[in-house]
Design a protein around this motif. Structure first.
Motif, PDB file in Angstrom:
ATOM      1  N   LEU A 120       1.014   3.535 -15.520  1.00 43.43           N
ATOM      2  CA  LEU A 120       1.525   3.316 -14.161  1.00 43.43           C
ATOM      3  C   LEU A 120       2.547   2.187 -14.102  1.00 43.43           C
ATOM      4  CD1 LEU A 120      -1.859   3.897 -12.437  1.00 43.43           C
ATOM      5  CD2 LEU A 120       0.213   5.088 -11.776  1.00 43.43           C
ATOM      6  N   GLU A 121       3.066   1.787 -15.220  1.00 42.72           N
ATOM      7  CA  GLU A 121       4.063   0.712 -15.213  1.00 42.72           C
ATOM      8  C   GLU A 121       5.314   1.170 -14.464  1.00 42.72           C
ATOM      9  OE1 GLU A 121       4.851  -0.653 -19.123  1.00 42.72           O
ATOM     10  OE2 GLU A 121       3.008  -1.831 -19.261  1.00 42.72           O
ATOM     11  N   GLY A 122       5.792   0.337 -13.572  1.00 41.04           N
ATOM     12  CA  GLY A 122       6.999   0.629 -12.799  1.00 41.04           C
ATOM     13  C   GLY A 122       6.751   1.266 -11.453  1.00 41.04           C
ATOM     14  N   TYR A 123       5.468   1.529 -11.098  1.00 40.61           N
ATOM     15  CA  TYR A 123       5.165   2.177  -9.817  1.00 40.61           C
ATOM     16  C   TYR A 123       4.523   1.176  -8.855  1.00 40.61           C
ATOM     17  CZ  TYR A 123       6.064   6.600 -12.160  1.00 40.61           C
ATOM     18  OH  TYR A 123       6.653   7.622 -12.830  1.00 40.61           O
ATOM     19  N   TRP A 124       5.016   1.181  -7.631  1.00 38.97           N
ATOM     20  CA  TRP A 124       4.481   0.327  -6.555  1.00 38.97           C
ATOM     21  C   TRP A 124       3.199   0.969  -6.043  1.00 38.97           C
ATOM     22  CZ3 TRP A 124       7.517  -3.439  -3.300  1.00 38.97           C
ATOM     23  CH2 TRP A 124       6.770  -3.931  -2.235  1.00 38.97           C
ATOM     24  N   VAL A 125       2.053   0.304  -6.245  1.00 41.51           N
ATOM     25  CA  VAL A 125       0.753   0.824  -5.800  1.00 41.51           C
ATOM     26  C   VAL A 125       0.388   0.127  -4.497  1.00 41.51           C
ATOM     27  CG1 VAL A 125      -1.671   1.151  -6.381  1.00 41.51           C
ATOM     28  CG2 VAL A 125       0.072   1.261  -8.180  1.00 41.51           C
ATOM     29  N   ALA A 126       0.435   0.876  -3.396  1.00 39.08           N
ATOM     30  CA  ALA A 126       0.214   0.296  -2.072  1.00 39.08           C
ATOM     31  C   ALA A 126      -1.251   0.316  -1.657  1.00 39.08           C
ATOM     32  CB  ALA A 126       1.044   1.052  -1.033  1.00 39.08           C
ATOM     33  N   ASP A 127      -2.015   1.346  -2.060  1.00 38.36           N
ATOM     34  CA  ASP A 127      -3.409   1.461  -1.651  1.00 38.36           C
ATOM     35  C   ASP A 127      -4.133   2.350  -2.650  1.00 38.36           C
ATOM     36  OD1 ASP A 127      -5.667   1.021  -0.208  1.00 38.36           O
ATOM     37  OD2 ASP A 127      -5.027   2.074   1.607  1.00 38.36           O
ATOM     38  N   MET A 128      -5.472   2.248  -2.658  1.00 40.34           N
ATOM     39  CA  MET A 128      -6.284   3.039  -3.579  1.00 40.34           C
ATOM     40  C   MET A 128      -7.550   3.513  -2.886  1.00 40.34           C
ATOM     41  SD  MET A 128      -5.929   0.832  -7.143  1.00 40.34           S
ATOM     42  CE  MET A 128      -6.086  -0.796  -6.406  1.00 40.34           C
ATOM     43  N   LEU A 137      -7.631   7.799  -6.460  1.00 42.60           N
ATOM     44  CA  LEU A 137      -6.350   8.218  -5.899  1.00 42.60           C
ATOM     45  C   LEU A 137      -5.549   6.993  -5.485  1.00 42.60           C
ATOM     46  CD1 LEU A 137      -7.437  11.327  -3.806  1.00 42.60           C
ATOM     47  CD2 LEU A 137      -6.373  11.268  -6.064  1.00 42.60           C
ATOM     48  N   LEU A 138      -4.265   7.016  -5.833  1.00 44.69           N
ATOM     49  CA  LEU A 138      -3.384   5.886  -5.576  1.00 44.69           C
ATOM     50  C   LEU A 138      -2.246   6.303  -4.659  1.00 44.69           C
ATOM     51  CD1 LEU A 138      -4.907   5.100  -8.237  1.00 44.69           C
ATOM     52  CD2 LEU A 138      -2.802   3.985  -8.982  1.00 44.69           C
ATOM     53  N   ALA A 139      -2.041   5.541  -3.604  1.00 42.93           N
ATOM     54  CA  ALA A 139      -0.867   5.712  -2.753  1.00 42.93           C
ATOM     55  C   ALA A 139       0.231   4.819  -3.308  1.00 42.93           C
ATOM     56  CB  ALA A 139      -1.182   5.343  -1.312  1.00 42.93           C
ATOM     57  N   THR A 140       1.290   5.437  -3.805  1.00 47.15           N
ATOM     58  CA  THR A 140       2.397   4.670  -4.376  1.00 47.15           C
ATOM     59  C   THR A 140       3.667   4.964  -3.584  1.00 47.15           C
ATOM     60  OG1 THR A 140       3.306   6.280  -5.939  1.00 47.15           O
ATOM     61  CG2 THR A 140       1.311   5.090  -6.607  1.00 47.15           C
ATOM     62  N   HIS A 141       4.694   4.225  -3.854  1.00 46.95           N
ATOM     63  CA  HIS A 141       5.980   4.478  -3.200  1.00 46.95           C
ATOM     64  C   HIS A 141       6.685   5.699  -3.793  1.00 46.95           C
ATOM     65  CE1 HIS A 141       6.706   0.347  -1.109  1.00 46.95           C
ATOM     66  NE2 HIS A 141       5.526   0.875  -0.831  1.00 46.95           N
ATOM     67  N   SER A 142       6.042   6.287  -4.806  1.00 49.93           N
ATOM     68  CA  SER A 142       6.599   7.509  -5.403  1.00 49.93           C
ATOM     69  C   SER A 142       5.692   8.707  -5.186  1.00 49.93           C
ATOM     70  CB  SER A 142       6.818   7.298  -6.906  1.00 49.93           C
ATOM     71  OG  SER A 142       7.693   6.224  -7.141  1.00 49.93           O
ATOM     72  N   GLY A 143       4.668   8.541  -4.360  1.00 49.78           N
ATOM     73  CA  GLY A 143       3.794   9.639  -4.042  1.00 49.78           C
ATOM     74  C   GLY A 143       2.344   9.366  -4.393  1.00 49.78           C
ATOM     75  N   LEU A 144       1.512  10.421  -4.277  1.00 53.96           N
ATOM     76  CA  LEU A 144       0.079  10.321  -4.531  1.00 53.96           C
ATOM     77  C   LEU A 144      -0.187  10.541  -6.018  1.00 53.96           C
ATOM     78  CD1 LEU A 144      -2.679   9.977  -3.105  1.00 53.96           C
ATOM     79  CD2 LEU A 144      -2.848  12.483  -3.051  1.00 53.96           C
ATOM     80  N   VAL A 145      -1.000   9.638  -6.602  1.00 59.81           N
ATOM     81  CA  VAL A 145      -1.284   9.664  -8.026  1.00 59.81           C
ATOM     82  C   VAL A 145      -2.781   9.821  -8.244  1.00 59.81           C
ATOM     83  CG1 VAL A 145      -1.181   8.347 -10.191  1.00 59.81           C
ATOM     84  CG2 VAL A 145       0.708   8.238  -8.570  1.00 59.81           C
ATOM     85  N   LEU A 165       3.573  14.797  -0.465  1.00 62.74           N
ATOM     86  CA  LEU A 165       2.809  13.923  -1.343  1.00 62.74           C
ATOM     87  C   LEU A 165       3.686  13.233  -2.375  1.00 62.74           C
ATOM     88  CD1 LEU A 165      -0.459  15.971  -2.001  1.00 62.74           C
ATOM     89  CD2 LEU A 165      -0.068  14.109  -0.388  1.00 62.74           C
ATOM     90  N   GLY A 166       4.978  13.514  -2.362  1.00 62.27           N
ATOM     91  CA  GLY A 166       5.868  12.898  -3.322  1.00 62.27           C
ATOM     92  C   GLY A 166       6.718  11.806  -2.727  1.00 62.27           C
ATOM     93  N   MET A 167       6.527  11.525  -1.430  1.00 59.21           N
ATOM     94  CA  MET A 167       7.318  10.473  -0.788  1.00 59.21           C
ATOM     95  C   MET A 167       6.550   9.157  -0.789  1.00 59.21           C
ATOM     96  SD  MET A 167       6.927  11.365   3.232  1.00 59.21           S
ATOM     97  CE  MET A 167       7.894  12.844   3.027  1.00 59.21           C
ATOM     98  N   ARG A 168       7.107   8.163  -0.168  1.00 56.48           N
ATOM     99  CA  ARG A 168       6.466   6.846  -0.090  1.00 56.48           C
ATOM    100  C   ARG A 168       5.209   6.933   0.769  1.00 56.48           C
ATOM    101  NH1 ARG A 168       9.199   1.074   1.743  1.00 56.48           N
ATOM    102  NH2 ARG A 168       7.254   0.008   2.248  1.00 56.48           N
ATOM    103  N   LEU A 169       4.078   6.500   0.175  1.00 56.81           N
ATOM    104  CA  LEU A 169       2.800   6.493   0.876  1.00 56.81           C
ATOM    105  C   LEU A 169       2.366   5.040   1.077  1.00 56.81           C
ATOM    106  CD1 LEU A 169       0.953   9.313  -1.104  1.00 56.81           C
ATOM    107  CD2 LEU A 169       2.453   9.530   0.897  1.00 56.81           C
ATOM    108  N   ASN A 170       1.716   4.789   2.229  1.00 52.89           N
ATOM    109  CA  ASN A 170       1.393   3.407   2.606  1.00 52.89           C
ATOM    110  C   ASN A 170      -0.085   3.067   2.531  1.00 52.89           C
ATOM    111  OD1 ASN A 170       4.148   2.878   3.268  1.00 52.89           O
ATOM    112  ND2 ASN A 170       3.834   3.942   5.214  1.00 52.89           N
ATOM    113  N   SER A 171      -0.959   3.999   2.947  1.00 53.99           N
ATOM    114  CA  SER A 171      -2.376   3.673   3.008  1.00 53.99           C
ATOM    115  C   SER A 171      -3.218   4.920   2.841  1.00 53.99           C
ATOM    116  CB  SER A 171      -2.718   2.989   4.335  1.00 53.99           C
ATOM    117  OG  SER A 171      -2.463   3.846   5.423  1.00 53.99           O
ATOM    118  N   LEU A 172      -4.500   4.705   2.456  1.00 55.28           N
ATOM    119  CA  LEU A 172      -5.444   5.797   2.237  1.00 55.28           C
ATOM    120  C   LEU A 172      -6.748   5.493   2.948  1.00 55.28           C
ATOM    121  CD1 LEU A 172      -5.005   6.320  -1.629  1.00 55.28           C
ATOM    122  CD2 LEU A 172      -3.839   7.565   0.216  1.00 55.28           C
TER     123      LEU A 172
END
Length: 995
Positions: A120-128, A137-145, A165-172
């Motif tokens: 996950l290096e390089g991905y902004w993880v906003a929520d889990m 499940l991770l909400a990232t600025h690049s989608g759901l992981v 699910l591929g856009m910027r996600l903020n919270s879960l």
């Protein structure tokens, strides 16, 4: 009935307009407490219970006592990366995960460091959101992981900005099999099992970008974001909505007001804003209760600007803002603060509380430093009486030290200049004068006895006066039979116990007691020696507990007097008190004693064995309790005065919880050395490391200072040691294998939590080991044999010593001979005569002087040729003559500095040693006026130092190189101190031992 009345007053304080911001006491954690930075962006809790705070400069771990920081160190890949952590969770296996702006971290507790997840290096993880042991499940600025924490693998559901699910996600928000996702496209509803995805388009959500989503009570979904609405509540079936935009307004010219949304352990919704402080939704009113920062109310939040809210496993709320962390448990807030005034609270004299009482209508009457106040807790209304310049007096004096309500609901007021009574039926304040048989003087107290009399304690006149309601008259204590023996003592407090005995506290004369049944009276003063006595001579408060024990507070401690034999037990700092200055006392329904001190509030349990302390961290508005009594209301609640308002609480709400606490070992170290992190493997110590210190902790944020610890070192200790100290120290531990054991509890008598073990090995001191004893046996045998061998070789050794002595004598003779030969060096004589010849032709006077100097030199040589030693003083005088001759020859090319020493006459030296040293320097170095040879001669302790700058000649005149060697041999014969020769690139130094 009492409980209903208590509930009514609690609700009045809970929702009253003025009391709203005072009903919760927020504790603070700031950079002063160890945070690396005050700007808090995220908060989490690991499996062990530690709280973690993400700041702009790293992570911070808090155990209730202290903060440990984790920061990025440039060039060190084992530290956390230089990006801000935005979310933290614990997965199903107890792993602590931290999502940051450029990836994901996993905490390794055994190594006490974070490991970077490469997938996950390089991905902004906003929520889990944790789904199961194999899926987070991770909400990232690049989608759901989808992240598998066991395999450390990650995969995107739909990678690409054109998919939901591929856009910027903020919270879960996980609700069973459903995952609610806050995104730029609004609120998404995702079934993670079937992977069915849909947008929630109810009401304004169709045009709303969602920042946060939370579940409230009853399954309601709360959504916060930007767009058509900022704060929306959805029904559980998502069909109904309510908009609360007015609660979080944000103008175009301000920062976005909303910051975070969180449901607490009871499903109540809390909002963190950046302009309007902290908000709590009240379902009953449909509005929000605000908790705003007030610099005059230390119990209020420390800021208006909040970023993040977290609810821990115990229901504690942690709010991160721009200046640290505020935390509070809204359901375990023991203390409620009542400000002394609602106006001008910034003035010091209007913050100080003194006394309080309750009238028949439930109003609280507050005696302060600036007058008397009637406070209606139902409406939060204040009415005050005080004197102001240019206006008629409202009371005798603004300084109030006693208030009581009589059976007619009239309020009596003892002031610093007289007695007032407020008649509630007429609304008039009455002034009592000398004509009423009560003097207008300074009063300390106002108390009621069991016959209903009101007693007024004063430092003046007779000391005590009382009002008899049957007679409706004032009297002096001098007219009261039995008590009249105490007339004239300065009065501070009076109490009549359940046996009818009167207890009188005096201003500086200690304590008095009169028993009307026996007619006996007693007088106690502070103990100053072997005689029994009380703690101090100035009495503040007197209370009787449910066992009949009388408790007395003084400025120098607390005293307890048994009811039958009148034995005294004193308490002070040495046996439990946090401060010897004791003020208000109150006894609750459980016979626990509540004690006001100069360092906070204390509670002594009914067994009279254990104290519990309360301070600012527990919600007190001030830890300093002034020298006045407290009061117990009709519903059993207690009011205590502080230097910053009154504290009101129901003592029955405080229960010593028997929490199951787990102890953790946090550090291990030796004296004067940095502590080492805990290691499951244990520690192996050398024999000289048998003094060590073990640090430990337990997570108990509600009452960290009240946590008990028990520890023992198996193999050394027979019994457990019980303490509230978080460190165990051991010294002079014998060699062996040990196991350190520690456990924790919130109750001294109940231990249900698990233990943590730490193996420790200490090497045995060598002389106690088996190999050493065997060695000693062999050594003894060898010693016997050695003695025999010694006697056999003794004669041989004597002969060898004689041979060595003869050899030394020979070396001495050679050295002395070589020394004299060096002094008679033909080169010196030739050079001297050449110089003399030149002088005869140019300066006959100087030539004559030159000749005299030469004669002195040879005279000294001849004189000392048979002497083994001469004084240093003589040698210096001689070498000065030699130097003068050489300076005639070399002029400015030679510079010799001799530091004169007054002790030179007490030291001895081999003759012509200094001349040899100077000549040696001249012989081996270039001498030139532009780069002179500089020789320094001085004493350094027991040595004479000759040192010169090194500028070696390329060609040296004849030298057999044995002069120094022979001189060294001579000095070895004369002294045990060796001659020292040192040479560097720039200097040549010889140190001659002085004898």
């Amino acid at each position: 009935m009492r409980r209903l009345y208590s509930l009514f007053l609690y609700l009045a304080c809970f929702f009253g307009a003025d009391a709203q911001s005072s009903r919760l006491s927020f504790r603070k954690l700031t950079v002063a407490d160890g945070l690396s930075n005050g700007h808090i962006e995220a908060i989490g809790q690991d499996a062990r219970g530690f709280l973690w705070f993400s700041s702009l400069s790293g992570l911070n771990r808090f155990d209730g006592y202290e903060v440990k920081t984790y920061a990025h160190v440039a060039g060190d890949s084992t530290t956390i990366p230089p990006s801000v952590v935005r979310s933290m969770v614990v997965d199903s296996a107890g792993r602590f995960l931290a999502g940051h702006e450029s990836g994901l971290l996993e905490y390794d507790a055994s190594a006490d460091r974070f490991r970077r997840i490469k997938a996950l290096e390089g991905y902004w993880v906003a929520d889990m959101a944790v789904i199961d042991k194999d899926l987070v499940l991770l909400a990232t600025h690049s989608g759901l992981v989808a992240y598998n924490p066991n395999k450390k693998q990650a995969s995107f559901y739909n990678k690409g900005r054109d998919t939901l699910l591929g856009m910027r996600l903020n919270s879960l928000l996980r609700q069973g099999n459903v995952l609610y996702i806050g995104s730029r496209a609004g609120l998404l509803r995702f079934d993670w099992k079937t992977e069915k995805l849909e947008r929630v388009l109810t009401g304004p959500l169709a045009e709303m970008r969602v920042a946060k989503v939370q579940a409230g009570a009853g399954g309601q979904i709360w959504v916060a974001g930007i767009g058509a609405a900022r704060l929306v509540r959805l029904s559980a079936d998502l069909s109904q909505f309510t908009v609360f935009d007015a609660q979080v307004p944000s103008g175009d010219q301000t920062i976005f007001n909303f910051a975070d949304l969180k449901a607490d352990s009871k499903g109540r919704i809390w909002l963190a804003t950046q302009l309007d402080g902290l908000l709590l939704y009240n379902d009953a009113t449909g509005g929000f209760e605000r908790f705003n920062h007030d610099p005059q109310k230390i119990w209020s939040p420390s800021t208006y600007l909040h970023h993040f809210i977290f609810c821990d496993r115990e229901g504690m709320l942690w709010i991160g803002g721009n200046n640290g962390v505020n935390y509070v448990n809204p359901d375990k807030n023991l203390f409620h603060i009542i400000p002394a005034f609602d106006k001008d609270p910034d003035k010091l004299n209007r913050r100080i509380a003194r006394v309080a009482t309750e009238d028949r209508q439930g109003n609280l009457w507050l005696g302060t430093l600036d007058g008397v106040v009637r406070f209606d807790p139902r409406q939060g209304k204040y009415t005050e009486w005080n004197n102001r310049e240019g206006k008629a007096p409202a009371i005798y004096y603004n300084s109030i030290r006693g208030v009581l309500c009589d059976e007619d609901n009239n309020v009596w007021i003892a002031t610093g200049a007289g007695i007032n009574r407020y008649n509630q039926s007429t609304g008039k304040m009455e002034f009592f004068e000398e004509a009423d048989s009560i003097p207008a003087v300074f009063y300390f107290s106002l108390d009621r006895d069991r016959e209903g009399r009101f007693w007024f304690g004063t430092r003046d006149r007779d000391g005590f006066y009382y009002y008899d309601f049957r007679e409706k008259k004032f009297h002096s204590i001098a007219s009261f039979p039995g008590l009249n023996r105490f007339a004239g003592y300065g009065g501070r407090k009076l109490m009549q116990d359940s046996r009818g005995r009167y207890w009188l506290g005096f201003n500086s004369e200690g304590l008095g007691m009169y028993d009307p049944r026996s007619g006996n009276s007693y007088h106690w003063m502070a103990s100053t020696g072997k005689e029994p006595g009380i703690s101090g001579n100035i009495i503040v408060d007197i209370k009787e507990d449910r066992d009949g024990v009388v408790w007395i507070s003084t400025f120098h401690g607390l005293s307890a007097i048994e009811p039958t034999n009148l034995t005294i037990r004193n308490f002070n700092h040495s046996n439990g008190l946090v401060n010897n200055s004791i003020s208000a006392l109150e006894v609750d329904a459980l016979n626990r004693l509540w004690i006001g001190t100069g360092s906070g509030l204390m509670m002594l349990d009914s067994s009279r064995r254990y104290f519990t302390s309360f301070g600012l961290q527990h919600g007190l508005p001030s830890i300093e309790m002034p020298e006045h009594s407290g009061t117990t209301l009709r519903n059993g609640e207690i009011i205590m005065p502080t230097q910053n308002g009154y504290v009101r609480f129901n003592p029955l709400d405080f229960v010593s919880e028997q929490k199951s606490l787990n102890a953790f070992i946090t550090s291990f170290g030796m004296p004067d050395q940095p502590a080492l992190p805990f290691s499951d493997v244990g520690f192996s110590l050398g024999q000289d490391q048998n003094m060590f210190r073990v640090g430990f902790t337990a997570i108990n944020f509600e009452n960290a200072d009240g946590t008990w610890y028990a520890y023992k070192l198996d193999g050394l200790d027979e019994e457990w040691t019980y303490t509230r100290n978080r460190f165990a120290e051991f010294s002079r531990v014998p060699g062996g294998d040990y196991v350190f054991r520690v456990k924790a509890s919130s109750d001294r008598d109940h231990w249900t939590g698990g233990e943590q073990l730490l193996p420790i090995h200490v090497d045995t001191v060598f002389y106690k080991t088996g190999w050493f004893l065997l060695l000693m046996l062999l050594s003894s045998s060898a010693l016997v044999y050695g003695v025999y061998r010694y006697r056999m070789h003794q004669q041989k050794e004597v002969l060898e010593l004689k041979g060595k002595a003869q050899l030394l004598e020979k070396e001495k003779a050679l050295a002395m001979y070589e020394s004299l030969k060096q002094q008679l060096n033909p080169h010196f004589l030739f050079n001297s005569l050449t110089s003399l010849s030149g002088l005869i032709e140019t300066d006959q006077a100087m030539a004559g002087n030159f000749l005299k100097q030469m004669s002195k030199i040879y005279r000294y040589i001849l004189k000392s040729r048979d002497s083994e030693l001469v004084t240093l003083h003589e040698e210096i005088n001689f070498v000065q003559v030699y130097i003068d001759l050489q300076q005639t020859r070399f002029r400015n090319g030679l510079e010799v500095n001799i530091k004169h020493d007054e002790d030179a006459r007490y030291f001895k030296i081999v003759p012509v040693t200094l001349q040899n040293m100077v000549e040696n320097a001249i012989k081996h170095n270039v001498i030139d006026a532009e780069s002179p040879l500089v020789v320094d001669i001085f004493r350094e302790g027991d040595y004479l130092v000759i040192t010169n700058n090194l500028q070696k000649k390329t060609v040296i005149e004849s030298s057999n190189k044995q002069g120094l060697s022979n001189l060294q041999s001579l000095y070895r014969y004369l002294t045990k101190k060796r001659m020292i020769i040192e040479e560097s690139t720039t200097r040549y130094t010889i140190k001659i031992p002085l004898i």
